[in-house]
Structure formats: C-alpha cells, structure tokens
Write a protein that holds these residues in place. Structure first.
Motif, short mmCIF file in Angstrom:
data_model
loop_
_atom_site.label_atom_id
_atom_site.label_comp_id
_atom_site.label_asym_id
_atom_site.label_seq_id
_atom_site.Cartn_x
_atom_site.Cartn_y
_atom_site.Cartn_z
N UNK A 1 -68.24 -25.28 -1.19
CA UNK A 1 -68.32 -25.58 -2.62
C UNK A 1 -67.00 -26.19 -3.10
N UNK A 2 -65.88 -25.58 -2.61
CA UNK A 2 -64.56 -26.08 -2.99
C UNK A 2 -63.96 -26.83 -1.80
N UNK A 3 -64.70 -27.80 -1.30
CA UNK A 3 -64.25 -28.50 -0.09
C UNK A 3 -62.86 -29.09 -0.29
N UNK A 4 -62.57 -29.52 -1.52
CA UNK A 4 -61.26 -30.12 -1.78
C UNK A 4 -60.21 -29.09 -2.15
N UNK A 5 -60.51 -27.79 -2.03
CA UNK A 5 -59.57 -26.72 -2.41
C UNK A 5 -59.99 -26.09 -3.72
N UNK A 6 -59.93 -24.74 -3.78
CA UNK A 6 -60.32 -24.03 -5.00
C UNK A 6 -59.31 -24.31 -6.11
N UNK A 7 -59.75 -24.41 -7.36
CA UNK A 7 -58.81 -24.71 -8.45
C UNK A 7 -57.78 -23.59 -8.61
N UNK A 8 -56.52 -23.98 -8.79
CA UNK A 8 -55.46 -22.97 -8.83
C UNK A 8 -55.41 -22.25 -10.17
N UNK A 9 -55.79 -22.96 -11.27
CA UNK A 9 -55.60 -22.35 -12.59
C UNK A 9 -56.86 -21.68 -13.13
N UNK A 10 -57.92 -21.59 -12.34
CA UNK A 10 -59.15 -20.93 -12.77
C UNK A 10 -59.54 -19.89 -11.72
N UNK A 11 -59.70 -18.64 -12.14
CA UNK A 11 -59.96 -17.57 -11.18
C UNK A 11 -61.45 -17.39 -10.87
N UNK A 12 -62.31 -17.98 -11.69
CA UNK A 12 -63.76 -17.80 -11.48
C UNK A 12 -64.18 -18.41 -10.15
N UNK A 13 -65.03 -17.69 -9.42
CA UNK A 13 -65.53 -18.17 -8.13
C UNK A 13 -67.03 -17.95 -8.06
N UNK A 14 -67.74 -18.80 -7.29
CA UNK A 14 -69.18 -18.57 -7.10
C UNK A 14 -69.39 -17.51 -6.01
N UNK A 15 -70.60 -16.99 -5.95
CA UNK A 15 -70.97 -16.09 -4.85
C UNK A 15 -72.14 -16.72 -4.10
N UNK A 16 -72.10 -16.59 -2.77
CA UNK A 16 -73.23 -17.06 -1.96
C UNK A 16 -73.80 -15.88 -1.17
N UNK A 17 -73.67 -14.70 -1.75
CA UNK A 17 -74.08 -13.48 -1.04
C UNK A 17 -75.49 -13.05 -1.44
N UNK A 18 -76.12 -12.32 -0.54
CA UNK A 18 -77.40 -11.66 -0.85
C UNK A 18 -77.08 -10.60 -1.91
N UNK A 19 -77.58 -10.81 -3.13
CA UNK A 19 -77.21 -9.90 -4.23
C UNK A 19 -76.09 -10.46 -5.09
N UNK A 20 -75.50 -11.59 -4.68
CA UNK A 20 -74.49 -12.28 -5.50
C UNK A 20 -73.26 -11.42 -5.76
N UNK A 21 -72.64 -11.64 -6.92
CA UNK A 21 -71.40 -10.95 -7.27
C UNK A 21 -71.62 -9.46 -7.52
N UNK A 22 -72.88 -9.04 -7.67
CA UNK A 22 -73.11 -7.61 -7.94
C UNK A 22 -72.82 -6.75 -6.73
N UNK A 23 -72.44 -7.36 -5.60
CA UNK A 23 -72.02 -6.56 -4.45
C UNK A 23 -70.68 -5.87 -4.67
N UNK A 24 -69.90 -6.37 -5.62
CA UNK A 24 -68.57 -5.76 -5.77
C UNK A 24 -68.16 -5.73 -7.23
N UNK A 25 -69.13 -5.55 -8.11
CA UNK A 25 -68.82 -5.60 -9.54
C UNK A 25 -68.38 -4.22 -10.04
N UNK A 26 -67.95 -4.19 -11.33
CA UNK A 26 -67.54 -2.92 -11.93
C UNK A 26 -68.70 -2.08 -12.38
#
Ligand SMILES: Cc1cc2nc3c(=O)[nH]c(=O)nc-3n(C[C@H](O)[C@H](O)[C@H](O)COP(=O)(O)OP(=O)(O)OC[C@H]3O[C@@H](n4cnc5c(N)ncnc54)[C@H](O)[C@@H]3O)c2cc1C
Length: 515
Positions: free
Chosen positions: A90-115
């Motif tokens: 997704x970030x083939x050219x490198x992840x943006x340095x000034x934005x912390x948001x990231x996508x998830x490609x996991x089974x269950x998405x980001x809810x695997x490690x949420x609060x």
C-alpha cells in the motif's frame, strides 16, 4: 452466477454488514486480504489461554511481555505486527512520516489490537448527519447482540445510551478505578453543574476476565472482541462464504450489478455481484474510490478526532500490592465534558499497568537508576487520561492518488486544536482536583494527526450528495449498487469512540440497501 452481495473487508464494519445481509436472507461472499497471527505467537497465546495465569510457563510469560523491537511504536497484539503489516504494498513508496494512521490487511482488521472502548455517539453530536442516518438506535442494539459489551447502568447512560441487551456483564474495575469512581461520586452534583458526566468505561469484552493485566498485549483468553470472532461465527451460516488472500483493486457498476477486479496469489480475476459493500477501512477505501470512479485530480478530506495522553497523579494512597493485584488494563472510566457552545470532549482514564514504570525510567534516562525508588512510588499513583476532541476541533488529511496509483496523504493542522485541547485539559484538571487527582498538562503527549485511528468522513453521507459525497446508504453520488460502509461515510467524527457507531451505521446501510 453473480453473488447477491460482495463485502470487501472483515473488520468491524464488514462483519456488521454481513450480519444484516444474512438476516435479510442474502447470499454473501466476503473478500479479504485476511492476514493472520503467526503460528508460533498463536500457539503461545493458546497455551496461555488454556490455563490460569499462575500456571503460565516462565518462557511464555517472558515472550508475551517482550518489548517491541526498536522503533516500532504501533500496536503489537500477541507480540506481532500482523494487524497493521503492509502485505499489499500500500505504501510502496514509503509510509508517510507525518501521519500515523495506517491501514490493516488482517482478518478482523484493526480490531485485533484495539482498545475496545465502546460508546455510542450522543444524539446531539449527530446534528450534521442526514436525517435518517441519525436513527442508529436499533442498529446499536443489533450490533450489541453479536459484539459482547461490558457495561454498567450508571450516570453515563443518559448522555451515552446503553444499547446493550439485558444481561450484559460488568468487567471488574481496578482498585484505583474503584477509589476514583467513589471519590467522583461524592461530588457528582458539582460535576454535573460543571457539565461533567462520568461513569464506568464500557468495553467490547466477553465475561470471564482473569484480570491478568495482559489486555494491551493481547488477551490470552481471547475475551477482548475482535471482528475475527464474528467472522468465525459467520462461517457457520449456510449463506456466507469467505475468501482470504484477495486484494480488491477496483470496481465498476453496470445497470445489472457490480464487478470487482482483484488479485490473489493464484491470479487476477473479476467477480460479479448484485451489490458491493466496501468495508476496507478509510485509507484502502479512499484508494479504491479514487482509483475506480474519481477524476485523476480528485482529492478527499479525511477527518480526524485528535487525542492527547495526559498523566494524572492521585494523592490518595494506592492500594497495597497494586502492581500484582488482579486487574484489567483497558480503560476504566469515561468522562464526557459537555458544553453548550462546543462539541463534547471524551476522556478515558487508564489506571495502573506495568508500562508506566518502564516509561518513567525511559523519561529519566541516565538518572533512572538513582531515582528508581521514587519512580516506583510515582508509577503506583499514576493514571493516564486519554482525551479525544470532535473532528471540528481537529486536524484533517488530504488524500489523493500519486504516481502509479499510490495513495498520497497530507496532514492539515487545525488552529483550533491546541486551544481546544488546552481548555479540555484545564476542565479535566478542575473536575479531578477535588477528588484528589492532579492533572500534569506539561507532561501531556499530543497525538499526531491520524494517530487516534478515529478517522473518517472522506465520503460523507449527505441528504443531497454531490461529487464524492455519499447518500444515506453510503452510495457515492451517481452509483446505485455500491455502498461504502466503513468510517469513510460518517459526516463528522464526534469525540466518543468511533467503532460502535461505524458498526451500527454499516448494519443500518446493509439492512436498508435495496434488493
Ligand atoms: C491501537 C488502536 C486502538 C483502537 N482503539 C479503539 C477503541 O478503543 N475504540 C474504538 O471505537 N476504536 C478503536 N480503534 C479503531 C478501530 O480499530 C477501527 O475503528 C476499526 O477497526 C475500523 O473497522 P473497519 O471495519 O472500518 O476497518 P478495519 O478494521 O481497518 O478492517 C479493514 C479490513 O479490510 C480488509 N482490506 C483492506 N483493503 C483491502 C483490499 N484492497 N482488498 C480486500 N480486503 C481489504 C482488511 O484485510 C481488513 O479485514 C483503535 C485502533 C487502533 C489502531
């Protein structure tokens, strides 16, 4: 034969849409990238989850508590980065340095490690939502029938309705949370007059907590809800099918249906369906929409609910043996800071966890050794307030397609954020001080734009959508069979937690979509 419905993504929004469609008798095919936890980490969690905490082997305990590799500050459930690993380039050219948001490609998405903090939006916060989309009530109730919620009926219920079915359980509060709730309760009337409503935090957690303090590292007993749990249950439904290893790259609509173009390890292929529900999370969804239906120069504005972590110190004595006391380490207390002339701010209070001592030692650097006894005392009186602001008071991100179709993300600061956060911390300080808790604003850590992961609104629902806005069924203007069901379609991001409302809205859209 074309499917009735395709859902792309197995995170909270995808499984919520699936529940609604299956309830309506539709045949559903869910396509997902679907990365899973590595077998060795999964095996360790299973070994630990099969016995009581005092029977965990020293090796398993050590590996489960191992610090993250240098430079990796993101979520690491079960010692893994699988929930946010970029397996699709997704970030083939490198992840943006000034934005912390990231996508998830996991089974269950980001809810695997949420609060797992869950609160609905306040009806007052939905003023800019289109008329019928404001009616989320039956859909919060529907979601709470498949997502377990720990909740107690207390004063919060008036501001944040419960929506949990009868018999929801009540996760035990930590010793510090019990003491603070008691102290706040003694001056409840004054707090109400100051517009502060508080109560026990609500979490998406099953009953049976062993209070082993492992919540933020991945519950060995798998009690913290993940959409992957719902997916496991959905697989038993005769009308539901799931394909992992699929990267959906584009879609197109015809009068009869929708076709998605995807790649898997085996091949590139197209799949046709009568309707498409996009639940890929805000960043992949933006790329899909921009790449499939937008003009090359189009840009989207993604809203954020910015957050800050403020340390708090309590003057009352910590309970004896606090560090080893049975307790969970999720958020313990919610405070809603209401105001007649500004959007509500949401505060989550965390009590003891063993990272506090490590963090303090890191802050004191070379002096930490000599200060160790003091650090021990402070870490047992330390609480942390996580404060969230409404998107109107937060920064945003501009999303567009760069060379080669990669998503370009730019952060836009909002001049209102710093004064709003300072005013909120000052209100919190006034609310907590009489209860014997001092806020330490000079030590606050202000999250970068996107770091709360409470982001959305890039394809906002409107009564009369235009351009890349969506209608109340999440359909981009001009399309009739493609529904976006993740946070992209929220018109604004209120400060209270986002996912319960995203799930309720996904359920609402899938329940109301035409045949
Ligand atoms: C550390 C952390 C803590 C959080 N804590 C909380 C909290 O306490 N309370 C709260 O309300 N929210 C919290 N959140 C936010 C919450 O996790 C998200 O709001 C939620 O997971 C979003 O769900 P979703 O279904 O929209 O997307 P996601 O969870 O991102 O799921 C996306 C799905 O789409 C699939 N996918 C993506 N692209 C493609 C593609 N091209 N083709 C096929 N499949 C694709 C992925 O495999 C995945 O299954 C937290 C987030 C983080 C990171």
């Amino acid at each position: 034969m074309a499917e009735d419905a395709l859902i792309v993504g197995s995170g909270p929004s995808g499984v919520s849409a699936a529940h609604a469609l299956l309830e309506r008798g539709r045949r559903v095919l869910m396509l997902d990238v679907g990365v899973t936890l590595e077998p060795e980490n999964d095996a360790r969690a299973r070994r630990m989850g099969a016995v009581d905490p005092d029977a965990w082997s020293a090796d398993d305990r050590r590996s489960a508590l191992a610090p993250a590799p240098e430079g990796d500050a993101g979520m690491r459930p079960y010692g893994s980065d699988f929930a946010r690993r970029d397996v699709v380039g997704f970030f083939a050219g490198g992840a943006p340095a000034d934005v912390a948001l990231r996508p998830s490609f996991a089974r269950g998405g980001l809810s695997n490690g949420w609060g797992s903090a869950v609160a609905p939006y306040r009806i007052e916060d939905l003023g800019d939502w289109p008329a019928r989309a404001r009616d989320l009530a039956p859909h919060y109730a529907a979601v709470s029938r498949f997502m377990p919620i720990s909740a107690r009926k207390d004063d919060l219920a008036e501001a944040l309705p419960m929506w949990s079915p009868e018999g929801s359980h009540d996760l035990p509060s930590s010793p510090q949370a019990r003491a603070l709730l008691d102290r706040l309760g003694r001056r409840k009337d004054a707090l109400v007059r100051a517009g502060v409503v508080f109560g026990k935090a609500r979490q998406a957690v099953r009953s049976g907590c062993r209070q082993c303090q492992m919540c933020l590292r991945g519950c060995p007993y798998r009690l913290i809800y993940s959409a992957a749990h719902s997916l496991d249950a959905l697989l038993a439904h005769p009308n539901f099918r799931y394909r992992a290893g699929c990267v959906v790259e584009a879609f197109s609509e015809t009068p009869e249906g929708v076709t998605v173009a995807m790649r898997s390890a085996a091949a590139r292929e197209s799949i046709a369906a009568r309707r498409l529900f996009i639940a890929t999370g805000v960043l992949p969804t933006a790329r899909l929409i921009l790449g499939s239906i937008a003009k090359p120069s189009a840009a989207l504005t993604l809203k954020d609910s910015q957050h800050a972590l403020t340390p708090l110190l309590h003057a009352f004595s910590p309970p004896r043996g606090l560090a080893n006391a049975p307790q969970h380490t999720l958020t313990q207390i919610f405070l809603e800071l209401l105001s007649a002339d500004a959007p509500c701010a949401h505060v989550q209070i965390y009590t003891y966890n063993d990272d506090y001592e490590k963090d303090l030692k890191a802050r004191f650097g070379p002096a930490a050794g000599a200060l160790s006894p003091l650090i021990g005392v402070i870490s047992r009186r330390l609480l942390v307030a996580q404060i969230f602001l409404h998107s109107d008071l937060s920064g945003s991100m501009t999303l567009s397609l760069g060379p080669g179709g990669a998503l370009d993300i730019r952060a836009n600061a909002n001049p209102a954020t710093a004064p709003a956060m300072a005013a909120t911390i000052a209100r919190l300080r006034r609310a907590l001080s009489p209860a014997g808790v001092a806020a330490l604003p000079f030590l606050a850590r202000h999250g970068a734009i996107g770091s709360s992961f409470h982001c959305g609104g890039s394809l906002p629902m409107r009564d009369a959508p235009s351009g890349l806005e969506t209608d109340i069924l999440g359909r981009p203007a001009g399309l009739s069979r493609v529904h976006v069901v993740d946070a992209s379609v929220l018109p604004s991001i209120p400060a209270t937690t986002i996912t319960f409302s995203v799930m309720a809205n996904a359920h609402r859209i899938a329940m109301s979509a035409p045949d």
